[in-house]
Design a protein around this motif. Structure first.
Motif, mmCIF file in Angstrom:
data_model
loop_
_atom_site.group_PDB
_atom_site.id
_atom_site.type_symbol
_atom_site.label_atom_id
_atom_site.label_comp_id
_atom_site.label_asym_id
_atom_site.label_seq_id
_atom_site.Cartn_x
_atom_site.Cartn_y
_atom_site.Cartn_z
ATOM 1 N N GLY A 9 0.832 -1.303 0.194
ATOM 2 C CA GLY A 9 0.011 -0.108 0.085
ATOM 3 C C GLY A 9 0.680 1.329 0.117
ATOM 4 N N ARG A 10 1.853 1.167 0.051
ATOM 5 C CA ARG A 10 3.160 2.328 0.356
ATOM 6 C C ARG A 10 4.224 2.523 -0.503
ATOM 7 N N SER A 11 4.309 1.499 -1.538
ATOM 8 C CA SER A 11 5.784 1.319 -2.246
ATOM 9 C C SER A 11 5.396 1.109 -3.600
ATOM 10 N N LEU A 12 4.276 1.223 -4.416
ATOM 11 C CA LEU A 12 3.956 0.795 -5.583
ATOM 12 C C LEU A 12 4.771 1.920 -6.553
ATOM 13 N N THR A 13 5.398 1.771 -7.464
ATOM 14 C CA THR A 13 5.892 2.643 -8.524
ATOM 15 C C THR A 13 5.131 2.238 -9.899
ATOM 16 N N VAL A 14 5.542 3.276 -10.711
ATOM 17 C CA VAL A 14 5.150 3.260 -12.288
ATOM 18 C C VAL A 14 5.555 2.123 -12.726
ATOM 19 N N GLN A 15 6.875 1.827 -12.519
ATOM 20 C CA GLN A 15 7.658 0.716 -13.131
ATOM 21 C C GLN A 15 6.807 -0.625 -12.686
ATOM 22 N N ASP A 16 6.497 -0.642 -11.421
ATOM 23 C CA ASP A 16 5.941 -2.005 -10.902
ATOM 24 C C ASP A 16 4.521 -2.104 -11.586
ATOM 25 N N VAL A 17 3.840 -0.962 -11.921
ATOM 26 C CA VAL A 17 2.344 -1.096 -12.611
ATOM 27 C C VAL A 17 2.660 -1.921 -14.192
ATOM 28 N N TYR A 18 3.832 -1.228 -14.665
ATOM 29 C CA TYR A 18 4.365 -1.679 -15.991
ATOM 30 C C TYR A 18 4.548 -3.308 -16.144
ATOM 31 N N LEU A 302 1.732 11.620 -9.323
ATOM 32 C CA LEU A 302 1.043 10.380 -9.484
ATOM 33 C C LEU A 302 1.377 9.235 -8.584
ATOM 34 N N GLN A 303 2.461 8.851 -8.318
ATOM 35 C CA GLN A 303 3.419 8.137 -7.336
ATOM 36 C C GLN A 303 2.840 8.360 -6.025
ATOM 37 N N ILE A 304 2.471 9.565 -5.578
ATOM 38 C CA ILE A 304 2.067 9.987 -4.495
ATOM 39 C C ILE A 304 0.574 9.107 -4.465
#
Length: 509
Positions: A9-18, A302-304
């Motif tokens: 819940g606290r450390s998801l990144t744009v790269q992770d989503v990809y 967005l990452q916030i």
């Protein structure tokens, strides 16, 4: 197989989503995050037993916020909420997009600010890991939480609607039966938890930013190729010039371009006839730098959002309170996408001007439209219309849309940001730009061939070879749409980018 992504819940990144969306990366939920979800759910039941008025729990939603929902109607109310809010229309999201959307919503649920039943959290994880993707319309949300579209994911959770698995369409029931899953029975606040977030716009926004980052790197590479083709003046790339105007994006772009041009004979020529090149060449790093700055601002905003709660009402677990709020407001990062679209239009316009000049003998000293034989072929004449048509589309797509909203739901919901549309048009801009810089690259490598015997930079050489591996020298006129598409696909595949990056590593080693 990709390494497992553990969500907290606290450390998801744009790269992770990809990587989850396009790489099928499996996910797990951190135990401490599930503990927050369970504790939050217990608090919801405590409040329900005390009959504390709570929006979406024992009171209606939207204009119906004054309607009392009795305990015996919790299941029916939440089911009806999903059904009544399923009003999305238009094109369906690709499976990768659905994965991004579900991942983003799952991560925000793990903060424990929702009060959702743990089984719903687990269902997001199950669908992602099993590759079950609800059919998700992309249009209909005004961006004040994507309720009209995310409800279609809720349909699948309760066994309604359709899903896609590996590109094939199934009824939800048949797909879940195959995996031994049962439809969920919704309880208090569950319906609102599923529909009330900005996961559609944020999930697709993360994918847009991943593509944009690669696009900007490619734009630098193609700009460097065009400098080689023009025999441009490299004095504007002098590091000292940029250090007295230290915008971070500008510094990033010029460092990248200098790296790509390392070993080029451009650095050895005096360029007496080119004291000052046109601004589309001279100011490339400043313009790309502005786009880098817009990109980094938007990514930060967005990452916030990706690691925060956009729930209304918001469960404050430690304080044992639940409060109405407007945390679904997405205007902060939506404005970032608006700015990014405008910045990318400057990148587009600049690329078009460079391309046109590369076909003009007074700038290059080469043949008109870079023909191999001006008496027998026309060369890159008409393609100028293609790039300028695409740029005109980008210009209109870059117009702001976040301020175009109505006051809805009995004048209760009188603000929105049109976030899904803003993100969608930014993605459209990026896609068109891949074509535009691809066409610029075709001009650049053609001019390089016509000059014959140039010593290219280590990065421009790698880019040149990559392009020439799919598109041969234009010795005589042919169907250029095929060449353009080949270059577009090369750029989108990431292969050229990887080869240029590898050339830098090889140089160091």
């Amino acid at each position: 197989m990709s390494s497992v992504l553990v969500l907290d819940g606290r450390s998801l990144t744009v790269q992770d989503v990809y990587t989850v969306a396009y790489g099928g990366r499996p996910i797990q939920i951190a135990e401490e995050a599930m503990a927050r979800v369970r504790a939050s759910r217990e608090l919801i039941f405590e409040l329900a037993d005390q009959d504390v008025p709570v929006y979406g729990l024992n009171r209606g939603v939207g204009w119906n916020k004054d309607k009392v929902i009795d305990k015996e109607f919790f299941e029916r109310f939440n089911r009806n909420l999903i059904l009544s809010h399923s009003t999305g229309v238009g094109a369906e999201a690709a499976e990768e997009e659905v994965r991004a959307v579900m991942l983003v919503r799952l991560n925000s649920l793990l903060l424990g600010c929702t009060g959702v039943q743990p089984a719903i959290v687990e269902r997001y994880m199950e669908f992602l890991n099993l590759g079950i993707h609800p059919v998700l319309p992309l249009k209909g949300s005004v961006g004040a939480a994507d309720i009209t579209t995310l409800s279609h994911i809720g349909l699948a959770f309760i066994g309604e609607g359709e899903v896609k698995v590996n590109g094939e369409r199934f009824t939800t029931g048949s797909a879940m039966d195959k995996e031994g899953l049962k439809p969920l029975i919704l309880g208090p606040k569950d319906g609102l938890a599923i529909v009330s977030s900005n996961a559609l716009s944020a999930g697709t926004g993360a994918l847009a930013l991943h593509a944009c980052e690669e696009l900007l790197e490619l734009a630098d590479i193609v700009y460097a190729l065009s400098l080689e083709a023009l025999r441009g003046n490299v004095s504007p790339l002098d590091e000292a010039v940029h250090l007295v105007r230290p915008y971070q994006g500008q510094l990033k772009s010029v460092a990248h371009v200098r790296d790509i041009l390392e070993q080029s004979d451009l650095w050895e020529s005096n360029q007496a006839d080119s004291l000052q090149d046109p601004l589309s060449f001279r100011g490339g790093c400043q313009i790309h730098g502005a786009a880098y700055d817009a990109f980094h601002y938007t990514k930060e905003q967005l990452q916030i959002h990706l690691n925060s709660s956009d729930d209304n009402p918001c469960v404050l677990l430690e304080e044992k309170r639940i409060l109405s709020c407007a945390n679904f407001e997405s205007v902060s990062w939506t404005l970032g996408f608006e700015m990014l679209g405008s910045a990318l239009h400057h990148v587009s316009k600049n690329a078009c001007y460079r391309t046109i000049k590369l076909g003009t003998p007074s700038f290059t000293g080469l043949s008109r439209f870079l023909t191999a034989d001006e008496d027998k072929s026309i060369g890159y004449c008409t393609v100028q219309k293609t790039i300028t048509a695409l740029d005109a589309e980008i210009r209109h797509l870059s117009n702001p849309a976040s301020a175009d909203y109505f006051s809805l739901a009995g004048d209760i919901e009188d603000h929105a940001a049109n976030s899904p549309y803003v993100v969608a048009k930014t993605r459209d801009i990026i896609d068109r730009l891949y074509y535009i810089i691809g066409i610029e690259a075709l001009h650049a490598v053609q001019a390089i061939d016509l000059r014959n015997g140039l010593k290219l930079g280590r990065g421009t050489k790698a880019a040149y070879e990559s392009i020439r591996s799919v598109v041969p020298f234009l010795a005589e006129d042919r169907n250029l749409s095929i060449d353009i598409e080949q270059t577009y696909q090369l750029f989108k595949s990431g292969k050229l980018l990887a080869k240029v990056r590898d050339s830098s590593v090889s140089l160091v080693n």
